[in-house]
Structure formats: C-alpha cells, structure tokens
Design a protein around this motif. Structure first.
Motif, short mmCIF file in Angstrom:
data_model
loop_
_atom_site.label_atom_id
_atom_site.label_comp_id
_atom_site.label_asym_id
_atom_site.label_seq_id
_atom_site.Cartn_x
_atom_site.Cartn_y
_atom_site.Cartn_z
N ARG A 240 0.81 -1.23 0.00
CA ARG A 240 0.00 0.00 0.00
C ARG A 240 0.85 1.28 0.00
O ARG A 240 0.45 2.30 -0.58
N LEU A 241 2.02 1.25 0.68
CA LEU A 241 2.80 2.47 0.87
C LEU A 241 4.12 2.46 0.10
O LEU A 241 4.87 3.44 0.16
N GLY A 242 4.41 1.36 -0.57
CA GLY A 242 5.65 1.28 -1.35
C GLY A 242 6.91 1.23 -0.51
O GLY A 242 7.99 1.60 -0.96
N MET A 243 6.80 0.77 0.75
CA MET A 243 7.96 0.69 1.63
C MET A 243 8.89 -0.43 1.21
O MET A 243 8.47 -1.41 0.57
N THR A 244 10.17 -0.32 1.58
CA THR A 244 11.09 -1.44 1.43
C THR A 244 10.85 -2.41 2.58
O THR A 244 10.24 -2.05 3.60
N LEU A 245 11.35 -3.64 2.45
CA LEU A 245 11.16 -4.63 3.51
C LEU A 245 11.81 -4.18 4.81
O LEU A 245 11.25 -4.36 5.89
N ASN A 246 12.99 -3.57 4.72
CA ASN A 246 13.68 -3.12 5.94
C ASN A 246 12.86 -2.08 6.69
O ASN A 246 12.83 -2.06 7.92
N ASP A 247 12.18 -1.18 5.96
CA ASP A 247 11.34 -0.17 6.61
C ASP A 247 10.04 -0.79 7.12
O ASP A 247 9.57 -0.48 8.22
N ALA A 248 9.47 -1.69 6.31
CA ALA A 248 8.17 -2.29 6.68
C ALA A 248 8.29 -3.26 7.84
O ALA A 248 7.29 -3.56 8.50
N ALA A 249 9.50 -3.74 8.12
CA ALA A 249 9.69 -4.71 9.21
C ALA A 249 9.28 -4.12 10.56
O ALA A 249 8.97 -4.86 11.50
N PHE A 250 9.23 -2.79 10.66
CA PHE A 250 8.81 -2.16 11.91
C PHE A 250 7.39 -2.58 12.28
O PHE A 250 7.03 -2.61 13.48
N ALA A 251 6.57 -2.90 11.28
CA ALA A 251 5.19 -3.28 11.56
C ALA A 251 5.12 -4.49 12.49
O ALA A 251 4.26 -4.57 13.37
N THR A 252 6.04 -5.44 12.29
CA THR A 252 6.06 -6.63 13.14
C THR A 252 6.40 -6.26 14.57
O THR A 252 5.79 -6.75 15.53
#
Length: 386
Positions: A240-252
């Motif tokens: 949805r936001l076009g984040m990289t995996l390293n940035d999106a990992a914060f969700a976990t």
C-alpha cells in the motif's frame, strides 16, 4: 520454595526469552521470500511449518515429561531450538530453511508444553500467576527484538557476515546456548509424578466436550491471527505504501510492542472487569483492526490497525485457555495438552492467507484473519465472568 529452586528463576526466565524465538518466523519468512524470489503461498509455508509441529508434539510431550521430568524436557527443547538457529548460518537455500523452521517449531512445541509446568515446580505454588505473566513479558521482548535485529543485520556491515539479516539467527543462537548451559547446571527439585499418565485416547476424547472443542477453535483463531499479522503486516505496508522490507519490518515490532502492553495491562483488567466484558472489548478492537487493514492506505491508519490487533489479541489465549481448564478441573493436564495443540492454527491460517493474497493481494489475507475474528464473536457467550 527451596533455595535450589529459587536459583532456577533466572535460567527459567531466560528460557522464556528463548521461547520467543519462534516469533522470528514472521520477519524471517519475508526476508527469505525476497532473497529466494518466492510467491506468498510458498513463503507462507515457513510459518505454517513451524506451527504444524504443535499438532504432532504437544500431547506426546506431556507423556515425555512423566518419564524424563520437566527440566530435562525443557533442556531437550532448547537443544532442538539451538540446532534450528545454527542451520541458517550455513546457507539460505530452500531445503536448509525448511529444516531450520521445522526444528524451530518442534523445539517450541516441546518448550511451550513443558516450561509452564516447570515454572510451577520452581515456584512451588507461590506467585505462580504473576511469574507466568512476567515470563510472557520476557518472551515478548525476544518477539519484538527479532525484526530490529534482522533490519540491523540487513543494513549494517557485520564482520564475517557483511550485510545479512541472518545475524538474527546468530545472536539468538548464542542466547540459546547460554539458556541451555544455565538451566543445565541449575539444580531443580521435582516431585515424582503420581497416578497413571494420560493416553492419546483420553486426551482426544475430551474434544467431545463442547466448551473444550470451542475453546480449542478459539485458540486456533488466536494463533492464526497472531502469526498472520506477524507475517502479513509488513507485506501490507510494502503493497500500500511502497515501503522497502527493511522499513516495513517495523510493523512486526509494532504488533509485538502492543501485544506486550496488552499482556501486562490485561492481567490487571481481568481482575477488575468481568472476563466476558474484557473479551468483548478485545474482539471489537480486533474487528476494527481488520477493517483498517482491509481498506487502509495511509500510514497512520495501518499502524493504528496493527496496534489494535496487537492489543486485542494479547489476552484471547489466556481467556480461552482458562474457560477450558475451569470447565474440567479433574482433567486439567489433558485439557492443557489439547489447548497447546490448538497452536496448530498458526499452520492453517498462513497457508490460506498465502493463497488468498496471491489471488487478490494482501486484502485477501486480511479476509482470512477476519473469519477468525468472526468466530471469536460467536465464542463470547461461552466466556464466564468468574
């Protein structure tokens, strides 16, 4: 509590930290998916494989404890867990990762079934509930550290590793060795088991009792949503936001932070509020979360939804577990084994979510989790206030 058992509190708490290693499966499966160029349905095999072993090993582990003791069973679980963390350091191909995640699941199934009874032995009945709550807090620390350690490894040059998220396995491997050694050298006095050990038939026959069966499904939904959010939240942010995996990992990590807060505050609210009232509040928070994850396209909305499901789902297990145990006080060992087997929900949900997300995107995975939330709404009338 004897002096020897007092000495065991520290190594036992370190074992709770090791129990949290299982939650690295969410972020790790995302990195494996990216590195090996896998589809969602294939990548979700990894978290599914981890929790599959609860179906196989939870009841036999209860029988094993009767033969070799609780401490030795926990030590065996630590050895299996340490081996699972060692394998990925030798490579990241598909067969190695399959073996590593399988061993991680087997070790955790052994540990989940044997560590709580070991705490009962160590505490001798004193302050047991508060000790178990603190143990869950320690476990949660390992859960929400995992994404940060993976991100750190993927973005920092580390001697002998270079840029590699798998440093996560190396760090937890060292902690696992420490936990094994400390528990191994700590004397713990265990009472001899009395009476006849439970059989498979006696355990599974209890599923014919409605509240036990419904609680079993409730725990399956809890764990399915837990593992599903752990695995899918970063993918939603990337989609949805076009984040990289390293940035999106914060969700976990965000999910586990709020799950940890939920565990700590939930023990208070369950004392001052009727169980059913708190259960309704929790499930409503999860329902709102599913709506946000399904339609959200803004960072604040998605982060809010992840926080809501983290807090809402944090006490579902304990409530369902308690309903089943109190319904059959004379069969608590057998019921406990069955409820731990319900962690098999962590296999079913990710598999279905993988197929759904491959078909229609991450919204499909959210729909699968929402089905679990709907079931929990039907369970409300089964929750007693006592």
């Amino acid at each position: 509590m004897s002096k020897t058992n007092k000495m065991a509190i520290l190594p036992v708490m370190l074992c709770f930290f090791a129990m949290g290693f299982v939650d690295l499966v969410g972020i790790a499966s995302n990195y494996v998916k990216e590195d090996l160029q896998l589809t969602d349905s294939v990548a979700n095999i990894f978290p599914s494989l981890v929790f599959f072993w609860f179906l196989i090993f939870s009841v036999p582990t209860g029988m094993l404890m009767n033969k070799i003791g609780r401490k030795n069973t926990v030590l065996l679980s630590l050895v299996v867990t340490v081996l699972s963390l060692l394998l990925p350091l030798f490579g990241e191909n598909f067969p190695i990762m399959l073996c590593a995640f399988s061993l991680l699941g087997i070790g955790n199934a052994l540990m989940q079934t044997s560590l709580n009874p070991l705490v009962s032995t160590v505490m001798g009945g004193g302050n047991l509930a508060s000790t178990l709550t603190f143990g869950q807090f320690i476990k949660a620390i390992a859960s929400f550290l995992a994404p940060y350690l993976a991100m750190w490894g993927a973005t920092q040059v580390i001697p002998s590793f270079g840029y590699d998220w798998r440093i996560l396995f190396g760090i937890y491997f060292v902690v696992g060795i420490l936990a094994t050694v400390l528990l191994g050298v700590t004397p713990i006095e265990e009472e001899k088991m009395e009476g006849k050990a439970s059989t498979f038939g006696e355990c599974f026959k209890l599923l014919g009792t409605p509240i036990v069966l419904l609680s079993f499904f409730g725990i399956m939904c809890h764990v399915g949503i837990d593992v599903g959010t752990n695995t899918t939240a970063p993918k939603i942010l990337m989609e949805r936001l076009g984040m990289t995996l390293n940035d999106a990992a914060f969700a976990t990590s965000l999910y586990f932070i709020f799950r940890t807060i939920g565990c700590l505050t939930g023990s208070f609210f369950l004392r001052v509020l009727p169980n059913r009232t708190f259960f309704i509040i929790s499930v409503c928070m999860m329902a709102l979360s599913m709506c946000g994850l399904f339609i959200g396209t803004e960072k604040w909305m998605l982060y809010t939804a992840i926080a809501l499901v983290g807090y809402g789902n944090s006490n579902i297990f304990s409530i369902c577990f308690a309903q089943a145990l109190t319904s059959m006080p004379q069969k608590q060992n057998e019921v406990s084994g069955l409820m731990i087997m319900g962690l098999f929900g962590g296999t079913v949900f990710p598999l279905l979510m993988g197929f759904a997300s491959d078909a229609i995107g991450q919204a499909g995975a959210v729909v699968v989790m929402a089905i679990g939330v709907v079931y929990l709404f039907t369970y409300i009338n089964k929750v007693k206030n006592a």
